[in-house]
Design an enzyme around this catalytic site. Structure first.
Site, PDB file in Angstrom:
ATOM      1  CB  SER A 236      -0.943  -0.061   1.210  1.00  0.00           C
ATOM      2  OG  SER A 236      -2.015   0.812   1.070  1.00  0.00           O
ATOM      3  CG  ASP A 463      -6.089  -2.579  -3.930  1.00  0.00           C
ATOM      4  OD1 ASP A 463      -6.613  -1.752  -3.157  1.00  0.00           O
ATOM      5  OD2 ASP A 463      -5.018  -3.144  -3.679  1.00  0.00           O
ATOM      6  CG  HIS A 491      -5.366  -2.624   0.166  1.00  0.00           C
ATOM      7  ND1 HIS A 491      -4.832  -2.096  -0.988  1.00  0.00           N
ATOM      8  CD2 HIS A 491      -4.761  -1.957   1.189  1.00  0.00           C
ATOM      9  CE1 HIS A 491      -3.954  -1.153  -0.677  1.00  0.00           C
ATOM     10  NE2 HIS A 491      -3.891  -1.062   0.634  1.00  0.00           N
TER      11      HIS A 491
END
Length: 522
Positions: A236, A463, A491
């Site tokens: 991320s 995502d 995610h």
């Protein structure tokens, strides 16, 4: 939601453990500051904001860490020194929490593998101890010392602090879909109060928690660990941190995996709007699954109707919150956060269906639990510093998305087009950096990292938080980037159940062979 650009991993990966283990020291062969400067000179606008004197950093690169036992079996922890301000390395120093778990064998040790779970604001040390250090594939843990550093401003590393627990409760309940001037004023006043609280409690560290500075800290840690090159898995926001490292230090870039990638070339408004569309995509996937389940609370077989009814239910909560069994009621803001929290991992969809069923029957406890997990709120009413650090880093890394409420109002149609359900709230949430007390030091720019070793960029097609197109963009920007695609929900992709993804990444980490560019997995 109280701030946009919250590029975090699933809540499971954020379960934190206590701090850590035992008494030896390390360092020595990882490369001097002068070497770092020679092979890693800044190449982008963001990197160029800090002028660094390599000779003045030598004492940091030469430091010896005292490792100690600190409560989690087989892990060690220590404190690493870094300059508060890299332009003034002889000035104030800060303490950064670091942790490691030594390679277990068999096989030749490959050095250290640093991990970062994202956020910004997620504790890398907590992530290491609770997940990566015990849950990464055994062959990887056998040959790497698993290691982490809490970024400056985060968790155990000079944490940014802004509001008390009660103040955070009020902040997270701000109406982020204002309907009139009075509600807009209350929302903007909430953002201003949050910013003032951060300045009051954390004014010294606040201008020095940028991603560039954290990447420089990471290079000191690499050298202190004795590694010639950095091996790293970032999830991320951790992908932006990893890409920034490669931009600053291409000659010291080893095997980098950037999973759930960000696009550093985009300005804040476009990032926020793209992420809004990402949550819409994820919710549609949830809706398609929900109508197939016997416990779906929407009583329809049409995924489109699920979206329509979800939006209507949020509007109902905006007018009249429901009880939760405690002093806080469930209004639209907390309910929206609870739904968004479940979008990060499809394994949470059943919990979300149950929570929505409860809320639609005047019991908001389930959605409140999801929202609290997202904000890292404990049962005693205290909060981790995730949200404070998230704003502090984001507002420093990029100029604000909007210069005032009028600009948000003008942009609303584009946000609501991106997501009829979440668009309005996420547009107004993007206003938070407008009132930030520390001026942004970064700017949107392409990251090419010319001279870096092959870098694996991973993107998931649905995502919610880091849309797939960002992974395609970052892989295309990086001179040595290769794109690995997971066709699925949730995610990030590594360690989430795809043998194809895990095998490709493990092979790269263990023998240095990246997957073929464009490889697709499901």
């Amino acid at each position: 939601m109280d701030s946009r650009r919250l590029f975090r991993v699933s809540a499971v990966a954020f379960v934190s453990a206590g701090l850590l283990i035992s008494g030896c020291s390390s360092g020595g062969s990882g490369g001097s500051p002068a070497e770092a400067s020679d092979s890693g000179s800044p190449s982008g606008p963001s990197a160029g904001t800090v002028s660094v004197d390599p000779a003045a950093l030598k004492k940091f690169y030469d430091q010896k860490l005292t490792w100690r036992a600190c409560g989690v079996p087989d892990f060690q922890c220590a404190t690493m020194k870094a300059p508060l301000d890299y332009e003034k390395p002889d000035g104030t120093e800060i303490d950064l929490a670091v942790s490691r778990k030594k390679a277990t064998g068999p096989g030749k040790r490959l050095g250290s593998l640093l991990v970062n779970p994202g956020g910004p604001g997620g504790s890398a040390v907590g992530y290491l101890q609770a997940y990566a250090g015990i849950g990464y594939p055994a062959p990887v843990r056998a040959r790497y010392d698993m290691a982490a550093i809490d970024p400056r401003g985060v968790a155990r590393s000079e944490p940014v602090e802004c509001l008390t627990g009660k103040e955070m409760d009020a902040y997270t309940q701000l109406d982020q879909t204002p309907d009139d001037r009075a509600e807009i004023t209350r929302l903007t006043n909430g953002f201003k109060d949050f910013a003032r609280g951060c300045e009051k409690r954390s004014g010294e560290i606040l201008p020095h928690v940028s991603t560039v500075e954290t990447a420089r800290d990471m290079d000191i840690f690499r050298a202190v660990l004795g590694d010639r090159k950095l091996s790293y898995v970032g999830a991320s926001y951790g992908t932006f941190l990893g890409a920034t490292y490669a931009e600053l230090f291409p000659g010291y870039t080893g095997r980098l995996v950037l999973d759930g990638a960000m696009d550093p070339s985009l300005p804040a408004r476009e990032l926020n709007r793209d992420q809004t569309a990402g949550f819409e995509t994820a919710f549609r996937s949830f809706a398609e699954d929900c109508v197939k389940q016997t416990d779906c609370p929407f009583d329809t077989k049409s995924p489109a109707e699920v979206s329509t009814r979800m939006k209507a239910f949020f509007a109902k909560l905006d007018a009249k919150p429901v009880p939760t069994g405690e002093s806080r009621e469930l209004g639209e803001s907390l309910a929206t956060t609870g739904v968004i929290a479940a979008m990060y991992d499809e394994s949470a969809w059943q919990q979300l269906r149950q929570a929505l069923t409860g809320a639609m029957n005047d019991d908001g406890a389930g959605l409140l639990t999801l929202a609290d997990s997202y904000y890292e709120r404990d049962s005693d009413g205290s909060y981790a510093n995730l949200m404070a650090a998230n704003s502090a880093v984001n507002c420093l890394d990029l100029p604000p998305a909007f210069n005032g409420p009028e600009a948000v109002a003008e942009a609303l149609p584009s946000f609501e087009k991106a997501s009829p359900i979440f668009g309005k709230g996420l547009a107004w949430a993007s206003l938070n950096c407008t009132y930030w007390p520390a001026k942004a030091t970064g700017s949107p720019h392409r990251i090419e990292a010319r001279g870096a070793a092959p870098i694996v960029v991973v993107g998931t097609t649905r995502d919610p938080a880091t849309p797939y197109k960002w992974a395609r963009s970052l892989a295309g920007q990086l001179s040595s980037g290769t794109l690995l695609t997971y066709n699925g929900d949730g995610h990030t992709a590594y360690g989430r159940g795809s043998d194809c993804i895990d095998t490709a990444i493990n092979t790269y980490l263990l023998d240095g062979t990246p997957p073929a560019n464009g490889k697709k997995c499901s």
